[in-house]
Design a protein around this motif. Structure first.
Motif, mmCIF file in Angstrom:
data_model
loop_
_atom_site.group_PDB
_atom_site.id
_atom_site.type_symbol
_atom_site.label_atom_id
_atom_site.label_comp_id
_atom_site.label_asym_id
_atom_site.label_seq_id
_atom_site.Cartn_x
_atom_site.Cartn_y
_atom_site.Cartn_z
ATOM 1 N N LYS A 227 47.643 -47.010 -3.572
ATOM 2 C CA LYS A 227 48.823 -47.870 -3.653
ATOM 3 C C LYS A 227 48.830 -48.674 -4.947
ATOM 4 O O LYS A 227 49.882 -48.877 -5.558
ATOM 5 C CB LYS A 227 48.878 -48.801 -2.445
ATOM 6 C CG LYS A 227 49.301 -48.103 -1.166
ATOM 7 C CD LYS A 227 49.296 -49.060 0.023
ATOM 8 C CE LYS A 227 49.712 -48.330 1.296
ATOM 9 N NZ LYS A 227 49.615 -49.204 2.490
ATOM 10 N N LEU A 228 47.666 -49.143 -5.364
ATOM 11 C CA LEU A 228 47.587 -49.881 -6.619
ATOM 12 C C LEU A 228 47.972 -49.000 -7.804
ATOM 13 O O LEU A 228 48.718 -49.425 -8.694
ATOM 14 C CB LEU A 228 46.176 -50.425 -6.825
ATOM 15 C CG LEU A 228 45.775 -51.674 -6.040
ATOM 16 C CD1 LEU A 228 44.353 -52.077 -6.409
ATOM 17 C CD2 LEU A 228 46.728 -52.831 -6.302
ATOM 18 N N LEU A 229 47.471 -47.787 -7.828
ATOM 19 C CA LEU A 229 47.765 -46.879 -8.940
ATOM 20 C C LEU A 229 49.251 -46.516 -8.965
ATOM 21 O O LEU A 229 49.855 -46.428 -10.045
ATOM 22 C CB LEU A 229 46.903 -45.623 -8.848
ATOM 23 C CG LEU A 229 45.406 -45.842 -9.100
ATOM 24 C CD1 LEU A 229 44.622 -44.560 -8.838
ATOM 25 C CD2 LEU A 229 45.158 -46.330 -10.530
ATOM 26 N N LEU A 230 49.832 -46.326 -7.794
ATOM 27 C CA LEU A 230 51.276 -46.063 -7.748
ATOM 28 C C LEU A 230 52.051 -47.295 -8.193
ATOM 29 O O LEU A 230 53.058 -47.187 -8.904
ATOM 30 C CB LEU A 230 51.686 -45.656 -6.327
ATOM 31 C CG LEU A 230 51.271 -44.252 -5.882
ATOM 32 C CD1 LEU A 230 51.538 -44.060 -4.393
ATOM 33 C CD2 LEU A 230 52.017 -43.181 -6.686
ATOM 34 N N GLY A 231 51.564 -48.480 -7.792
ATOM 35 C CA GLY A 231 52.207 -49.709 -8.222
ATOM 36 C C GLY A 231 52.180 -49.888 -9.729
ATOM 37 O O GLY A 231 53.080 -50.507 -10.306
ATOM 38 N N CYS A 232 51.177 -49.315 -10.362
ATOM 39 C CA CYS A 232 51.101 -49.386 -11.820
ATOM 40 C C CYS A 232 52.267 -48.666 -12.492
ATOM 41 O O CYS A 232 52.590 -48.942 -13.650
ATOM 42 C CB CYS A 232 49.768 -48.817 -12.307
ATOM 43 S SG CYS A 232 48.351 -49.908 -11.973
ATOM 44 N N ARG A 233 52.907 -47.753 -11.770
ATOM 45 C CA ARG A 233 54.118 -47.115 -12.311
ATOM 46 C C ARG A 233 55.215 -48.148 -12.495
ATOM 47 O O ARG A 233 55.994 -48.077 -13.447
ATOM 48 C CB ARG A 233 54.605 -46.006 -11.374
ATOM 49 C CG ARG A 233 53.650 -44.815 -11.246
ATOM 50 C CD ARG A 233 54.248 -43.755 -10.333
ATOM 51 N NE ARG A 233 53.324 -42.663 -10.069
ATOM 52 C CZ ARG A 233 53.583 -41.645 -9.251
ATOM 53 N NH1 ARG A 233 54.756 -41.592 -8.622
ATOM 54 N NH2 ARG A 233 52.704 -40.691 -9.065
ATOM 55 N N LEU A 285 45.345 -49.532 -16.391
ATOM 56 C CA LEU A 285 45.823 -50.872 -16.722
ATOM 57 C C LEU A 285 45.783 -51.191 -18.221
ATOM 58 O O LEU A 285 46.724 -51.783 -18.763
ATOM 59 C CB LEU A 285 45.001 -51.924 -15.973
ATOM 60 C CG LEU A 285 45.258 -52.089 -14.478
ATOM 61 C CD1 LEU A 285 44.390 -53.220 -13.931
ATOM 62 C CD2 LEU A 285 46.719 -52.378 -14.202
ATOM 63 N N VAL A 286 44.723 -50.827 -18.888
ATOM 64 C CA VAL A 286 44.573 -51.201 -20.297
ATOM 65 C C VAL A 286 45.716 -50.647 -21.159
ATOM 66 O O VAL A 286 46.314 -51.392 -21.955
ATOM 67 C CB VAL A 286 43.193 -50.777 -20.838
ATOM 68 C CG1 VAL A 286 43.120 -51.002 -22.354
ATOM 69 C CG2 VAL A 286 42.090 -51.564 -20.141
ATOM 70 N N PRO A 287 46.076 -49.371 -21.029
ATOM 71 C CA PRO A 287 47.213 -48.869 -21.820
ATOM 72 C C PRO A 287 48.527 -49.596 -21.515
ATOM 73 O O PRO A 287 49.363 -49.756 -22.412
ATOM 74 C CB PRO A 287 47.294 -47.392 -21.416
ATOM 75 C CG PRO A 287 45.923 -47.039 -20.971
ATOM 76 C CD PRO A 287 45.415 -48.269 -20.295
ATOM 77 N N LEU A 288 48.699 -50.053 -20.284
ATOM 78 C CA LEU A 288 49.914 -50.787 -19.947
ATOM 79 C C LEU A 288 49.994 -52.092 -20.733
ATOM 80 O O LEU A 288 51.062 -52.476 -21.229
ATOM 81 C CB LEU A 288 49.964 -51.077 -18.443
ATOM 82 C CG LEU A 288 50.079 -49.873 -17.511
ATOM 83 C CD1 LEU A 288 50.112 -50.337 -16.058
ATOM 84 C CD2 LEU A 288 51.312 -49.042 -17.822
ATOM 85 N N LEU A 289 48.884 -52.785 -20.843
ATOM 86 C CA LEU A 289 48.857 -54.043 -21.582
ATOM 87 C C LEU A 289 49.024 -53.816 -23.081
ATOM 88 O O LEU A 289 49.552 -54.674 -23.798
ATOM 89 C CB LEU A 289 47.552 -54.791 -21.302
ATOM 90 C CG LEU A 289 47.445 -55.404 -19.901
ATOM 91 C CD1 LEU A 289 46.026 -55.884 -19.633
ATOM 92 C CD2 LEU A 289 48.427 -56.558 -19.745
#
Length: 323
Positions: A227-233, A285-289
């Protein structure tokens, strides 16, 4: 040609037999003409009596549409309902929540008088045993602004819900807005943020509209690595959207991204079963930031970008409470 109505009320339904009656009663008590609204209920594979209860309501009300599907998750459920909607405006209501009596008529009048694309109203959290009859439709002030201004002035970092708004269906259709499929964490935040970025006329109102019950069995209460990984979308959607903005809007969206990254980190640090998957999560997470404007990234999260795994391990060791 489809016959339009003024408002489509969308209710995703899943195992909510205890509250769906209260939810529907609060909508039917709004005092609206039957021809002015439709209620679209999409049952997402409930295994309790939710579907039967909703279907019984539909039998007595020809403006209630009930559809059943195999379980697809709340995002797909809302998307499927949007495809069926015929209203000039759309509002989302969770099946365990309620509306304040008379509030919809008030908000629709505000929306139409101002030709608003979005209207945001007030909400309160209520006890599990609450009934909508105990609350009054207080408030009358409105403030007109752009969607960009609303992102800066109105939204709060943790108010990522999609309920509590009236949204122009044309706005949704013209920009192909939808909830990120299969995502059940932060999906409404991504949807609302995209809508606000496309919105020219936004009304912020203090009309008390929405009665929210905190659901202890929600996806947040039953978090998992998946769920966390999907939430990262969802974070990815807003992170990319921020690159097309400037100034205070870009700063607020960056703050939003950082806040939600911190939420993912909190679960990773405090939930032992998720902590074991920390390397997988940090790779996402890191690429998102790194997509957002670095000058607006909060100081507290910068060490995570530099030393992600070490950051999580140290905070895990220091955490007083683990689950």
């Amino acid at each position: 040609m489809e016959q339009e109505t003024t408002l489509s009320i969308i209710i995703p339904l899943y195992n909510c037999e205890k509250y769906i009656k209260h939810c529907l009663d609060s909508i039917l008590a709004q005092g609206l003409n039957k021809s002015d609204f439709e209620i679209i209920i999409v049952d997402d594979g409930s295994v309790d009596n939710s579907y039967a209860i909703a279907s019984a309501y539909a039998t007595g009300h020809d403006n209630i549409i009930v559809v059943r599907q195999e379980n697809q998750g709340v995002a797909c459920t809302r998307n499927n309902a949007l495809k069926m909607a015929k209203g000039n405006y759309v509002t989302f209501v969770d099946a365990d929540d309620m509306l304040v009596g008379g509030s919809l008529a008030k908000l629709l009048r505000i929306a139409m008088e101002n030709k608003a694309e979005m209207v945001k109203a007030a909400h309160i959290e209520v006890p599990q045993e609450a009934l909508f009859e105990g609350y009054s439709c207080n408030g009358s002030s409105t403030e007109l602004m752009s969607g960009d201004d609303a992102i800066v002035k109105v939204t709060k970092l943790k108010e990522g819900y999609c309920w509590g708004y009236l949204i122009s269906r044309r706005l949704i259709a013209d920009h192909n807005l939808c909830f990120p499929p299969k995502v059940s964490f932060m999906e409404d935040w991504a949807f609302i943020t995209q809508a606000m970025l496309k919105c020219n006329t936004f009304i912020n109102s203090d009309v008390l509209f929405y009665l929210y019950r905190r659901n202890t069995t929600s996806c947040v209460a039953n978090m998992s690595t998946e769920k966390l990984l999907l939430g990262c979308r969802s974070i990815d959607i807003v992170s990319k959207a921020s690159t097309n903005t400037t100034g205070a809007v870009r700063q607020m969206l960056t703050d939003n991204v950082c806040a939600n990254v911190n939420i993912v980190l909190w679960f990773t640090i405090h939930y032992r079963r998720i902590f074991h998957d920390r390397k997988t999560i940090t790779k996402v997470l890191v690429p998102l930031l790194k997509q957002v404007d670095s000058q607006f990234i909060s100081r507290s999260i910068k060490p995570f970008i530099l030393f992600p795994n070490l950051y999580i391990v140290i905070r895990h060791l220091l955490a007083k409470r683990k689950y």
